[in-house]
Design an enzyme around this catalytic site. Structure first.
Site, PDB file in Angstrom:
ATOM      1  N   ASN A  34       3.084   3.517   2.342  1.00  0.00           N
ATOM      2  CA  ASN A  34       4.536   3.515   2.549  1.00  0.00           C
ATOM      3  C   ASN A  34       4.940   4.887   3.095  1.00  0.00           C
ATOM      4  O   ASN A  34       4.970   5.871   2.353  1.00  0.00           O
ATOM      5  CB  ASN A  34       5.239   3.229   1.212  1.00  0.00           C
ATOM      6  CG  ASN A  34       6.745   3.354   1.301  1.00  0.00           C
ATOM      7  OD1 ASN A  34       7.314   3.422   2.394  1.00  0.00           O
ATOM      8  ND2 ASN A  34       7.398   3.390   0.154  1.00  0.00           N
TER       9      ASN A  34
ATOM     10  N   LYS B  97       7.774   5.835   4.214  1.00  0.00           N
ATOM     11  CA  LYS B  97       9.187   6.174   3.947  1.00  0.00           C
ATOM     12  C   LYS B  97       9.843   6.715   5.228  1.00  0.00           C
ATOM     13  O   LYS B  97       9.447   6.314   6.321  1.00  0.00           O
ATOM     14  CB  LYS B  97       9.285   7.146   2.766  1.00  0.00           C
ATOM     15  CG  LYS B  97       8.442   6.669   1.578  1.00  0.00           C
ATOM     16  CD  LYS B  97       8.680   7.409   0.297  1.00  0.00           C
ATOM     17  CE  LYS B  97       7.748   6.847  -0.767  1.00  0.00           C
ATOM     18  NZ  LYS B  97       7.960   7.403  -2.082  1.00  0.00           N
TER      19      LYS B  97
ATOM     20  N   HIS C 276      11.792  -1.510  -3.828  1.00  0.00           N
ATOM     21  CA  HIS C 276      11.254  -0.166  -4.079  1.00  0.00           C
ATOM     22  C   HIS C 276      12.283   0.655  -4.848  1.00  0.00           C
ATOM     23  O   HIS C 276      13.485   0.532  -4.609  1.00  0.00           O
ATOM     24  CB  HIS C 276      10.904   0.516  -2.752  1.00  0.00           C
ATOM     25  CG  HIS C 276      10.146   1.788  -2.950  1.00  0.00           C
ATOM     26  ND1 HIS C 276      10.774   2.958  -3.291  1.00  0.00           N
ATOM     27  CD2 HIS C 276       8.823   2.062  -2.898  1.00  0.00           C
ATOM     28  CE1 HIS C 276       9.851   3.913  -3.430  1.00  0.00           C
ATOM     29  NE2 HIS C 276       8.665   3.384  -3.191  1.00  0.00           N
TER      30      HIS C 276
ATOM     31  N   GLU D 274      13.333   3.562  -4.573  1.00  0.00           N
ATOM     32  CA  GLU D 274      14.283   4.337  -3.761  1.00  0.00           C
ATOM     33  C   GLU D 274      15.398   3.442  -3.214  1.00  0.00           C
ATOM     34  O   GLU D 274      16.538   3.880  -3.054  1.00  0.00           O
ATOM     35  CB  GLU D 274      13.529   5.057  -2.631  1.00  0.00           C
ATOM     36  CG  GLU D 274      12.724   6.232  -3.181  1.00  0.00           C
ATOM     37  CD  GLU D 274      11.433   6.525  -2.443  1.00  0.00           C
ATOM     38  OE1 GLU D 274      11.292   6.122  -1.276  1.00  0.00           O
ATOM     39  OE2 GLU D 274      10.550   7.156  -3.052  1.00  0.00           O
TER      40      GLU D 274
ATOM     41  N   GLU E 294       5.040   0.264 -10.186  1.00  0.00           N
ATOM     42  CA  GLU E 294       5.287   1.655  -9.819  1.00  0.00           C
ATOM     43  C   GLU E 294       6.247   2.286 -10.828  1.00  0.00           C
ATOM     44  O   GLU E 294       7.476   2.153 -10.676  1.00  0.00           O
ATOM     45  CB  GLU E 294       5.939   1.729  -8.429  1.00  0.00           C
ATOM     46  CG  GLU E 294       5.076   1.240  -7.312  1.00  0.00           C
ATOM     47  CD  GLU E 294       5.445   1.959  -6.005  1.00  0.00           C
ATOM     48  OE1 GLU E 294       4.583   2.660  -5.471  1.00  0.00           O
ATOM     49  OE2 GLU E 294       6.592   1.836  -5.555  1.00  0.00           O
TER      50      GLU E 294
ATOM     51  N   GLY F 226       6.217  10.228  -6.377  1.00  0.00           N
ATOM     52  CA  GLY F 226       6.476  11.519  -5.733  1.00  0.00           C
ATOM     53  C   GLY F 226       6.528  12.700  -6.683  1.00  0.00           C
ATOM     54  O   GLY F 226       7.006  13.776  -6.320  1.00  0.00           O
TER      55      GLY F 226
ATOM     56  N   SER G 259       2.179   8.540  -7.033  1.00  0.00           N
ATOM     57  CA  SER G 259       1.394   9.793  -6.979  1.00  0.00           C
ATOM     58  C   SER G 259      -0.114   9.589  -6.818  1.00  0.00           C
ATOM     59  O   SER G 259      -0.902  10.370  -7.337  1.00  0.00           O
ATOM     60  CB  SER G 259       1.695  10.667  -8.198  1.00  0.00           C
ATOM     61  OG  SER G 259       3.027  11.150  -8.138  1.00  0.00           O
TER      62      SER G 259
ATOM     63  N   GLY H 217       2.264   6.472  -1.275  1.00  0.00           N
ATOM     64  CA  GLY H 217       3.394   7.057  -0.555  1.00  0.00           C
ATOM     65  C   GLY H 217       2.973   8.317   0.177  1.00  0.00           C
ATOM     66  O   GLY H 217       2.308   8.273   1.215  1.00  0.00           O
ATOM     67  N   GLY H 218       3.323   9.465  -0.387  1.00  0.00           N
ATOM     68  CA  GLY H 218       3.104  10.765   0.253  1.00  0.00           C
ATOM     69  C   GLY H 218       1.718  10.961   0.867  1.00  0.00           C
ATOM     70  O   GLY H 218       1.598  11.460   1.989  1.00  0.00           O
TER      71      GLY H 218
HETATM   72  P1  PGA Z   1       4.086   8.453  -3.880  1.00  0.00           P
HETATM   73  O1  PGA Z   1       5.022   7.215  -3.546  1.00  0.00           O
HETATM   74  O2  PGA Z   1       2.665   8.005  -3.633  1.00  0.00           O
HETATM   75  O3  PGA Z   1       4.522   9.529  -2.956  1.00  0.00           O
HETATM   76  O4  PGA Z   1       4.308   8.777  -5.318  1.00  0.00           O
HETATM   77  C1  PGA Z   1       4.660   5.923  -3.925  1.00  0.00           C
HETATM   78  C2  PGA Z   1       5.725   4.966  -3.505  1.00  0.00           C
HETATM   79  O5  PGA Z   1       6.890   5.339  -3.406  1.00  0.00           O
HETATM   80  O6  PGA Z   1       5.431   3.782  -3.246  1.00  0.00           O
END
Ligand code: PGA
Length: 238
Positions: free
Chosen positions: A10, A12, A86, A88, A158, A164, A200, A221-222
């Site tokens: 992802n 973002k 998600h 966010e 999640e 994050g 993470s 994500g990141g």
């Molecule tokens: P992250 O994000 O790996 O940066 O923690 C995961 C996500 O939002 O799906």
């Protein structure tokens, strides 16, 4: 090498056109994952043969909804997956479980495989309400979906506090919560979706996380933004 575990990246709202071009070039030999870039970049990934997911779709079908992308527009481009719910989207865009349910119904009934994201906040965890939160989300988000579409649903566990933040639950915690999700979906809806873990994940902890037998893959994500990191993650679980 092919892996039978699912990896979803992802991205973002990250990376510019030049960075995306470089990314696609570097990932040329590592396409065995699902990439969810910003929608504006989706055609570039599709053209290069990636499996693509969209980060968000509209709950509406067609028409005067400025700035939105419909499920049918996504599938007509060749997009196979979407994220739904998600954290966010829930937090910053105020998507509640009713909207998430509408989006999920719209997606799965139009053959867009939907990755439903659920998980507890740190406050809910501290109050001992993790399982209650998960159960409530499942009940509302999966409400009234015809069973013929269940095969189009994947669930991502999640924990919001792990997204994050660099904080990751123990393998035992993930296993217990994923097992609870499986049992709840089986008891309340009578199906057995694939379950991913997200929050993470990086190139260092993936080896340990990959020991969890109850999960079918990972939502990254990141770490998916950096070619070397996502390549290492893909290679570790292959
Ligand atoms: P992250 O994000 O790996 O940066 O923690 C995961 C996500 O939002 O799906």
């Amino acid at each position: 090498m092919e892996t039978n575990k699912i990896i979803v990246g992802n991205m973002k709202m990250n990376l510019t056109f030049d960075e995306i071009s470089n990314y696609i070039y570097k990932l040329e030999k590592h396409k065995n994952f699902i990439i969810c870039p910003s929608s504006i970049y989706i055609p570039f990934f599709l053209k290069e043969g990636f499996t693509v997911g969209i980060q968000n779709v509209s709950e509406y079908g067609v028409g005067a909804y400025t700035g939105e992308i419909s499920v049918n527009q996504a599938t007509s481009m060749g997009v196979k997956y979407t994220l739904v719910g998600h954290s966010e989207r829930r937090t910053y865009f105020k998507e509640d479980d009713d909207i998430i349910n509408l989006k999920l119904r719209k997606s799965v009934s139009n053959n867009l495989i939907s990755i439903l994201c659920i998980g507890e906040t740190s406050e809910e965890k501290e109050a001992g309400k993790t399982l209650e939160t998960i159960k409530k989300q499942l009940k509302k988000d999966l409400h009234d979906i015809a069973s013929e579409y269940y095969e189009n649903i994947i669930i991502a566990y999640e924990p919001v506090w792990a997204i994050g933040t660099g904080k990751v639950p123990t393998n035992e915690e993930i296993d217990a919560n994923v097992t609870f999700i499986k049992e709840t979906v089986k008891n309340d809806f009578d199906f057995e979706p694939k379950i991913l873990y997200g929050g993470s994940i990086n190139e260092k902890n993936i080896e340990e996380l990959n020991k969890i037998k109850s999960i079918d893959g990972f939502l990254v994500g990141g770490a998916c933004l950096i070619p070397d990191k996502i390549i290492k993650i893909i290679e570790t679980i292959s």
